[in-house]
Write a protein that holds these residues in place. Structure first.
Motif, mmCIF file in Angstrom:
data_model
loop_
_atom_site.group_PDB
_atom_site.id
_atom_site.type_symbol
_atom_site.label_atom_id
_atom_site.label_comp_id
_atom_site.label_asym_id
_atom_site.label_seq_id
_atom_site.Cartn_x
_atom_site.Cartn_y
_atom_site.Cartn_z
ATOM 1 N N CYS A 121 48.057 42.905 41.932
ATOM 2 C CA CYS A 121 47.563 43.751 41.954
ATOM 3 C C CYS A 121 47.763 44.638 41.852
ATOM 4 C CB CYS A 121 46.948 43.051 43.436
ATOM 5 S SG CYS A 121 46.702 42.236 43.735
ATOM 6 N N ARG A 276 48.276 43.793 52.586
ATOM 7 C CA ARG A 276 47.217 44.959 53.369
ATOM 8 C C ARG A 276 47.715 45.905 53.740
ATOM 9 N NH1 ARG A 276 43.038 46.747 52.102
ATOM 10 N NH2 ARG A 276 41.815 46.096 54.036
ATOM 11 N N ASP A 281 44.376 46.239 47.659
ATOM 12 C CA ASP A 281 42.536 46.169 47.875
ATOM 13 C C ASP A 281 42.072 44.816 47.795
ATOM 14 O OD1 ASP A 281 39.601 47.545 47.446
ATOM 15 O OD2 ASP A 281 39.813 46.010 46.939
ATOM 16 N N GLU A 284 40.521 42.910 45.246
ATOM 17 C CA GLU A 284 41.840 42.177 43.565
ATOM 18 C C GLU A 284 42.903 41.335 44.831
ATOM 19 O OE1 GLU A 284 42.480 44.220 40.596
ATOM 20 O OE2 GLU A 284 40.302 44.306 41.343
#
Length: 466
Positions: A121, A276, A281, A284
Motif C-alpha cells: 500500500c 489505518r 487508505d 488500498e
C-alpha cells in the motif's frame, strides 16, 4: 539475530558471526558479505579484532548465549564492547517511524501481515521480524523507507529497551517461565513497553490486556462497540475468512481474507488497525488484502504421507496449541463424524521431555480413538499430577467408541492385535502404534495406562515426568 545481521549489512556495516551448524540463514549472510565461523572459540574474536583495526567493534549477543560461552567469556575478559541484540534493534528503530509488534502470541504473524500491507500500500516500509515474510522471502527487509515494522521480544525482559511510534500488544499470557515467575511480572514488562510507545494499540478480546492497560486504540473480533477497529467474522473455513469491518462502531465494508483461523483474524485486524493509524487508505488495504500469506512454519503445508496431510506449526504454548488444533479442524473431513475436544489444566505450565516420542504417543492414541469411534466424542485432557513425589504431566485420550472387554484390555499393547474379534471387520488391527507408545513412555521415565468398557469407550493415558 540473523535478521539484525542482514539489516546491519544493508546499512553498510561489516558483520561476522558464529553458528555451529550451517543453514540457509548463514549461507544467505555469507552471500551478503558476512564472515561466518562454524565454531565458537576465542580465536574467532581475535581474528575479527585483527581484521578491523582502528574500527569501532561491537560484539552482539542474545539471551540464548550462556555466560560460559568461550567467545562471550573472552569478550568480557578483554573488556570489549558488548551489546545485547535488543540494543541493536532499538538503535535501528530510532531512524524510522516504527511500528513495534509485541505480545505473548502471534507477533510473527502480525508482523508479517502488517509488513505485507504496508509494502503493497505504501512501498515505503521496512521490516525486521522473527520469521520469513513471504513477500520478501526473508526475515529482514531494511531500506531507506519511512516506516519500519519491528517484532519485539518479551521473553528475556529486554522489551523495555524499545521506543516506538506505535506499539502493538497482541495479547498477554504467562510464558517464558525461565525468566518470569508469574503473570504479574509479564504484565509489568509489557507496561514498560507501553510507556515507551507514543500510541498503543491493544487487543480488546484479551482479558489481561483489557484489565491492565488503557488506550483509545483497541481492536476486537467479538464486538464493534467501544473499540476503534473490529472485524466480526461471518464465515471461517479452511480456505478463507469473511468478516465485517468496523471503525469506531461504524460498518465500513465486508472483507474476504485468504487466511483461515480466528487467531489469524485477530492478527490481521491488528495489522489493518495499525495501518489505518498511520494513514493508509482503507480502499488500498482492501484491494491488497488478497495477497496476505502466513509466515513460514505457521500452519505450513509440508506434504502428504498415506493420504495424510502434514502441516508444520511453531505453536508451543498450550494456548497456541489450542488455536492450532482449532485451525486444523477446519481442514479435517470427518470420516466418522466425531467431535474433538481439548482441555488443558491451568497448572500444566512448561515441561522438558522428548518432544518427538511424546508427539508420536499422542498421535497413536488419537488415531486409534478416532478410528474406533463413530458419531461420538474424542477428548484430550492434559493436567499435572504428583506420583511418588515426582511431578508428572498426564495426557489422557478419552473416546466414546467401541470399547474393549477385560480380555481385550489385557492384550491391547501386544503387537498387531485386534482389541475385539467382533470389531475386526469394521476397524482392523491396532498395529504397532500402541506397543511402541508403551516403550516410548518407559524410555521417557513414564508409563501408559488404559481403562475401557465395551460399548462405552476407552481412556488411554501417558504419564511422564515434567
Amino acid at each position: 539475530m540473523s535478521a539484525l545481521a542482514i539489516g546491519l549489512l544493508k546499512k553498510g556495516c561489516s558483520v561476522s558471526g558464529s553458528d555451529l551448524v550451517k543453514n540457509d540463514e548463514t549461507k544467505k549472510l555469507e552471500k551478503l558479505g558476512a564472515v561466518i565461523f562454524t565454531s565458537q572459540i576465542r580465536q574467532n574474536i581475535e581474528f575479527v579484532i585483527s581484521k578491523f583495526t582502528n574500527k569501532l567493534i561491537n560484539f552482539v549477543v542474545s539471551s540464548a548465549i550462556k555466560p560460559e560461552n568461550e567467545e562471550f567469556s573472552y569478550c568480557r575478559e578483554k573488556n570489549l564492547s558488548i551489546k545485547h541484540r535488543s540494543e541493536i534493534l532499538a538503535m535501528l528503530m530510532r531512524t524510522y517511524t516504527s511500528l513495534a509488534v509485541a505480545g505473548s502470541h502471534g507477533k510473527t504473524s502480525t508482523s508479517t501481515f502488517l509488513s505485507t500491507i504496508l509494502e503493497l500500500c505504501t512501498r515505503n516500509s521496512s521490516s525486521i521480524t522473527g520469521g520469513i515474510i513471504p513477500i520478501y522471502n526473508s526475515n529482514c527487509h531494511l531500506e531507506n523507507t519511512k516506516f519500519l515494522v519491528a517484532e519485539v521480544d518479551e521473553s528475556d525482559g529486554t522489551i523495555n529497551k524499545y521506543k516506538s511510534d506505535i506499539g502493538i500488544i497482541n495479547n498477554i499470557d504467562f510464558d517464558h517461565c525461565d525468566h518470569f515467575s508469574n503473570l504479574s511480572e509479564v504484565i509489568s514488562s509489557f507496561k514498560s513497553f507501553a510507556k515507551n510507545s507514543k500510541k498503543l494499540l491493544l487487543n480488546f478480546d484479551c482479558e489481561t490486556s483489557r484489565k491492565n492497560f488503557y488506550s483509545n486504540y483497541k481492536w476486537s473480533n467479538a464486538t464493534a462497540k467501544n473499540v476503534a477497529y473490529a472485524i466480526i467474522p461471518t464465515e471461517i473455513n479452511s480456505k478463507y475468512t469473511i468478516g465485517k469491518y468496523y471503525e469506531n462502531g461504524n460498518f465500513i465494508s465486508s472483507l474476504n481474507i485468504p487466511i483461515p483461523g480466528l487467531h489469524n483474524l485477530s492478527n490481521i485486524t491488528a495489522a489493518i488497525a495499525a495501518s489505518r493509524m498511520i494513514g493508509v487508505d482503507f480502499i488500498e488495504i482492501k484491494k491488497n488484502i488478497k495477497y496476505l500469506k502466513l509466515p513460514k512454519k505457521r500452519f505450513e503445508f509440508r506434504g502428504q504421507i498415506d493420504e495424510r496431510s502434514l502441516y508444520d506449526d511453531y505453536a508451543h504454548h498450550p494456548n497456541e496449541i489450542k488455536e492450532t488444533i482449532k485451525l486444523g479442524r477446519l481442514f479435517i473431513k470427518q470420516k466418522n463424524n466425531n467431535e474433538f475436544q481439548i482441555n488443558i489444566d491451568d497448572s500444566v505450565g512448561s515441561m522438558s521431555q522428548d518432544e518427538t516420542k511424546l508427539r508420536q504417543c499422542l498421535t497413536n492414541f488419537l488415531s486409534n480413538a478416532f478410528k474406533f469411534t463413530k458419531n461420538g466424542t474424542v477428548t484430550l485432557d492434559i493436567k499435572s499430577e504428583e506420583v511418588n513425589n515426582v511431578e508428572n504431566i498426564n495426557f489422557s485420550v478419552t473416546d466414546t467408541g467401541a470399547g474393549m472387554s477385560p480380555e481385550g484390555v489385557a492384550k491391547v499393547f501386544e503387537e498387531y492385535t485386534q482389541a475385539e474379534r467382533s470389531t475386526s471387520a469394521n476397524y482392523g488391527g491396532t498395529g504397532l502404534g500402541l506397543p511402541i507408545s508403551k516403550k516410548f513412555a518407559e524410555l521417557m521415565g513414564g508409563d501408559v495406562t488404559v481403562t475401557s468398557e465395551e460399548g462405552v469407550g476407552s481412556v488411554f493415558s501417558i504419564i511422564v515426568p515434567r
